[in-house]
Design a protein around this motif. Structure first.
Motif, PDB file in Angstrom:
ATOM      1  N   VAL A 101      41.703  48.258  27.506  1.00 28.38           N
ATOM      2  CA  VAL A 101      40.506  48.234  28.349  1.00 28.38           C
ATOM      3  C   VAL A 101      40.582  47.074  29.340  1.00 28.38           C
ATOM      4  O   VAL A 101      41.095  45.992  29.030  1.00 28.38           O
ATOM      5  N   PHE A 102      40.050  47.331  30.520  1.00 30.00           N
ATOM      6  CA  PHE A 102      40.015  46.347  31.602  1.00 30.00           C
ATOM      7  C   PHE A 102      38.561  46.114  31.992  1.00 30.00           C
ATOM      8  O   PHE A 102      37.892  47.036  32.471  1.00 30.00           O
ATOM      9  N   GLY A 103      38.091  44.903  31.771  1.00 32.03           N
ATOM     10  CA  GLY A 103      36.715  44.577  32.116  1.00 32.03           C
ATOM     11  C   GLY A 103      36.628  43.754  33.375  1.00 32.03           C
ATOM     12  O   GLY A 103      37.562  43.036  33.751  1.00 32.03           O
ATOM     13  N   GLY A 104      35.483  43.832  34.039  1.00 27.18           N
ATOM     14  CA  GLY A 104      35.196  43.023  35.214  1.00 27.18           C
ATOM     15  C   GLY A 104      33.698  42.879  35.355  1.00 27.18           C
ATOM     16  O   GLY A 104      32.935  43.638  34.743  1.00 27.18           O
ATOM     17  N   ARG A 161      33.515  49.753  22.252  1.00 24.99           N
ATOM     18  CA  ARG A 161      32.950  49.894  20.910  1.00 24.99           C
ATOM     19  C   ARG A 161      33.491  51.141  20.203  1.00 24.99           C
ATOM     20  O   ARG A 161      33.522  52.215  20.771  1.00 24.99           O
ATOM     21  N   GLY A 162      33.892  50.956  18.960  1.00 24.58           N
ATOM     22  CA  GLY A 162      34.248  52.078  18.122  1.00 24.58           C
ATOM     23  C   GLY A 162      35.609  52.684  18.362  1.00 24.58           C
ATOM     24  O   GLY A 162      35.860  53.815  17.945  1.00 24.58           O
ATOM     25  N   VAL A 163      36.534  51.970  19.027  1.00 19.89           N
ATOM     26  CA  VAL A 163      37.867  52.515  19.291  1.00 19.89           C
ATOM     27  C   VAL A 163      38.923  51.484  18.901  1.00 19.89           C
ATOM     28  O   VAL A 163      38.682  50.277  18.994  1.00 19.89           O
ATOM     29  N   PRO A 164      40.124  51.927  18.460  1.00 21.66           N
ATOM     30  CA  PRO A 164      41.218  50.979  18.186  1.00 21.66           C
ATOM     31  C   PRO A 164      41.785  50.440  19.490  1.00 21.66           C
ATOM     32  O   PRO A 164      42.068  51.202  20.417  1.00 21.66           O
ATOM     33  N   ILE A 165      41.955  49.133  19.580  1.00 25.54           N
ATOM     34  CA  ILE A 165      42.321  48.493  20.841  1.00 25.54           C
ATOM     35  C   ILE A 165      43.693  47.828  20.736  1.00 25.54           C
ATOM     36  O   ILE A 165      43.951  47.023  19.833  1.00 25.54           O
ATOM     37  N   VAL A 166      44.575  48.189  21.656  1.00 28.42           N
ATOM     38  CA  VAL A 166      45.888  47.569  21.785  1.00 28.42           C
ATOM     39  C   VAL A 166      45.775  46.263  22.550  1.00 28.42           C
ATOM     40  O   VAL A 166      46.373  45.239  22.178  1.00 28.42           O
ATOM     41  N   ALA A 167      45.026  46.282  23.637  1.00 24.71           N
ATOM     42  CA  ALA A 167      44.859  45.087  24.478  1.00 24.71           C
ATOM     43  C   ALA A 167      43.570  45.207  25.269  1.00 24.71           C
ATOM     44  O   ALA A 167      43.087  46.314  25.539  1.00 24.71           O
ATOM     45  N   ALA A 168      43.026  44.061  25.647  1.00 24.24           N
ATOM     46  CA  ALA A 168      41.845  44.023  26.504  1.00 24.24           C
ATOM     47  C   ALA A 168      42.026  42.901  27.504  1.00 24.24           C
ATOM     48  O   ALA A 168      42.431  41.795  27.136  1.00 24.24           O
ATOM     49  N   MET A 169      41.768  43.191  28.752  1.00 23.11           N
ATOM     50  CA  MET A 169      41.810  42.165  29.788  1.00 23.11           C
ATOM     51  C   MET A 169      40.409  41.984  30.345  1.00 23.11           C
ATOM     52  O   MET A 169      39.863  42.881  30.989  1.00 23.11           O
ATOM     53  N   LEU A 170      39.813  40.836  30.068  1.00 24.87           N
ATOM     54  CA  LEU A 170      38.478  40.515  30.556  1.00 24.87           C
ATOM     55  C   LEU A 170      38.641  39.653  31.800  1.00 24.87           C
ATOM     56  O   LEU A 170      38.718  38.424  31.730  1.00 24.87           O
ATOM     57  N   ASP A 171      38.734  40.309  32.952  1.00 25.56           N
ATOM     58  CA  ASP A 171      38.995  39.606  34.203  1.00 25.56           C
ATOM     59  C   ASP A 171      37.705  39.009  34.748  1.00 25.56           C
ATOM     60  O   ASP A 171      36.643  39.637  34.701  1.00 25.56           O
ATOM     61  N   GLU A 172      37.793  37.785  35.278  1.00 22.45           N
ATOM     62  CA  GLU A 172      36.632  37.028  35.770  1.00 22.45           C
ATOM     63  C   GLU A 172      35.524  37.000  34.716  1.00 22.45           C
ATOM     64  O   GLU A 172      34.342  37.216  34.998  1.00 22.45           O
ATOM     65  N   ALA A 173      35.911  36.697  33.484  1.00 22.35           N
ATOM     66  CA  ALA A 173      34.981  36.723  32.355  1.00 22.35           C
ATOM     67  C   ALA A 173      33.904  35.645  32.457  1.00 22.35           C
ATOM     68  O   ALA A 173      32.881  35.739  31.781  1.00 22.35           O
ATOM     69  N   GLY A 174      34.109  34.636  33.273  1.00 19.92           N
ATOM     70  CA  GLY A 174      33.085  33.621  33.459  1.00 19.92           C
ATOM     71  C   GLY A 174      31.879  34.119  34.223  1.00 19.92           C
ATOM     72  O   GLY A 174      30.872  33.414  34.325  1.00 19.92           O
ATOM     73  N   PHE A 175      31.953  35.364  34.730  1.00 26.43           N
ATOM     74  CA  PHE A 175      30.892  35.896  35.582  1.00 26.43           C
ATOM     75  C   PHE A 175      30.289  37.174  35.006  1.00 26.43           C
ATOM     76  O   PHE A 175      29.699  37.966  35.732  1.00 26.43           O
ATOM     77  N   TYR A 176      30.394  37.376  33.690  1.00 28.09           N
ATOM     78  CA  TYR A 176      29.860  38.578  33.058  1.00 28.09           C
ATOM     79  C   TYR A 176      28.368  38.403  32.763  1.00 28.09           C
ATOM     80  O   TYR A 176      27.961  37.418  32.140  1.00 28.09           O
ATOM     81  N   TYR A 177      27.573  39.366  33.172  1.00 22.07           N
ATOM     82  CA  TYR A 177      26.180  39.425  32.732  1.00 22.07           C
ATOM     83  C   TYR A 177      25.723  40.874  32.747  1.00 22.07           C
ATOM     84  O   TYR A 177      26.244  41.708  33.485  1.00 22.07           O
ATOM     85  N   ASP A 178      24.759  41.173  31.901  1.00 16.33           N
ATOM     86  CA  ASP A 178      24.229  42.528  31.753  1.00 16.33           C
ATOM     87  C   ASP A 178      23.091  42.728  32.744  1.00 16.33           C
ATOM     88  O   ASP A 178      22.107  41.981  32.723  1.00 16.33           O
TER      89      ASP A 178
END
Length: 466
Positions: A101-104, A161-178
């Motif tokens: 998964v790739f987050g931003g 959520r709820g899945v097996p994860i090989v890798a996750a990249m949380l890019d610019e994670a200092g700027f995450y908000y809901d």
């Protein structure tokens, strides 16, 4: 695909700087810093601190605090592609999908890493299935399938959520908000990923720094120089790319905006204490003797807009009329109505009075506080005035104030030297960095202040009608 070191897999391998290669060998190839060649070892001390060996458990989580153009995001995306092709995933069923998964902060940011991973996989001849801009699936040499997918932190990150994860990249994670709750959510997203990470997988937390709080800051300060729960790397632009052109750019940026250069290029976190939002010297250039306290109409060739901060019981209602020719901005007139003790202002009367003042100067648009927006819309509409689209929430206020700060700092704003209180009010506006890339902006509470009204008019001068 036959297992191979990441630096042999990486499409950028021949173009890596010495610092980037030292970083990749330790973080992704699994080498110990003490075993690096002498030139890379010296740079590894700058990046990781005085670390000789890295505990195996710490390698599951990588925290990279980086400067602009340090190369971290693309290397991280290619590492995800590398793990997707080569990591053993026998812990899950043969037909079960494993995920990368790739987050931003927004989906468009996450898609950047997804594109880099897709390109690296194509170079390696991987079989790509079900391809779209937000995800794709590969079929590996062993017949297993791995799903690559992008998600937006602003939407809560349900993909993880709820899945097996090989890798996750949380890019610019200092700027995450809901966006729904308006709070920083990097910790919640990380907390959902880490229990689902398969053996041999990695979580890559990659970001420019922001406030001295939140997931990025906590994991970095806990582990830099002494990895326990993560391997933390400090990657300023000048360390990762030391060519003459980059170093010259850094010198220019430090001269232009030292504070921004410290964060964007030197990868320094912002202290969480409060500081003045506007530069005092820049605000001091705005008052001029050439402008009167009230600039009488007509205002031919200028666009006139109003900024309005309504309050009716204890606080004053404040407004400002501003004119602009597209480049210069001038305060035309200030408006203040203060309630008497035991006699609150009448909203319909005060709103209409400010609207009529604006119309007198040839204006038709008001930017106002969203808390009173519907009431103000109804009251000023009777005078033929409409409201501009002001972004809501704290993030919206920050956007508006940022536009006004750019104008003031670029020497585009003027008001009469007689508006001394206005000069003081803007100098007293305070900002405080918050987790998730947010800022809290506040003004001292005084009756009759225009500290919010003026930035609102400047920041919304080009907004659309609502």
């Amino acid at each position: 695909m036959k297992a191979q070191a990441f630096t042999a897999f990486c499409t950028l391998s021949s173009k890596l700087t010495i610092a980037q290669r030292a970083f990749a060998r330790v973080v992704y190839d699994g080498l110990e810093p003490v075993d690096l060649p002498a030139d890379e070892r010296a740079l590894a001390r700058d990046i990781f601190g005085a670390v000789e060996t890295v505990p195996a458990v710490a390698r599951r989580v990588i925290v990279q605090v980086k400067g602009r153009d340090a190369g971290g995001s693309r290397l991280g995306a290619e590492r995800c592609a590398h793990l997707g092709l080569t990591m053993p995933i026998d812990r899950i069923g043969q037909q079960e999908l494993a995920y990368i998964v790739f987050g931003g902060p927004k989906l468009r940011h996450a898609r950047i890493g997804l594109r880099h991973a897709r390109n690296a996989l194509k170079v390696r001849g991987a079989a790509i299935l079900e391809d779209s801009k937000d995800g794709f699936t590969i079929r590996r040499h062993d017949g297993r399938r791995v799903r690559f997918e992008a998600f937006a932190a602003s939407r809560g990150g349900d993909t993880v959520r709820g899945v097996p994860i090989v890798a996750a990249m949380l890019d610019e994670a200092g700027f995450y908000y809901d966006e729904a709750s308006g709070v920083a959510n990097a910790e919640a997203i990380f907390g959902a990923i880490i229990p689902r990470l398969l053996p041999g997988g990695q979580v890559l937390i990659i970001s420019s720094p922001w406030a001295e709080s939140g997931l990025l800051y906590t994991e970095f300060t806990r582990n830099h120089g002494a990895p326990v729960t993560a391997l933390a790397a400090l990657c300023p632009t000048g360390v990762m790319r030391d060519d003459a052109e980059t170093l010259s750019m850094i010198a220019v940026e430090r001269e232009r905006d030292p504070e921004n250069a410290r964060r964007e290029l030197d990868a320094e976190f912002m202290p969480t204490g409060s500081g003045h939002y506007f530069d005092h010297y820049a605000v001091g250039r705005c008052p001029v003797t050439a402008l009167p306290l009230v600039t009488a109409p007509p205002h031919d060739g200028w666009t006139v807009i109003g900024g309005y901060d309504p309050a009716y019981v204890r606080d004053a209602a404040e407004g400002v009329v501003v004119r602009t020719n597209g480049t210069a901005f001038e305060v035309v007139e200030l408006f203040t109505r203060i309630p008497a003790k035991g006699k609150p202002l009448v909203p319909s009367e005060v709103d209409r009075e400010f609207a009529e003042l604006l119309v007198k100067h040839g204006g038709k648009a008001i930017a106002t506080d969203q808390h009173y927006q519907e009431s103000v819309r109804e009251n000023v509409g009777r005078a033929g005035v409409w409201l501009v689209d002001v972004p809501g929430s704290n993030a919206g206020k920050v956007e508006v104030f940022a536009k006004s700060r750019d104008l003031i700092h670029n020497d585009q704003v003027r008001w009469s030297e007689g508006h001394r209180r206005l000069t003081r009010q803007l100098r007293e506006i305070i900002s405080k960095p918050l987790p998730g890339g947010l800022i809290h902006i506040s003004s001292p509470r005084r009756r009759g202040d225009h500290g919010d009204a003026v930035p609102r008019a400047l920041g919304c001068s080009y907004s659309r009608r609502t």
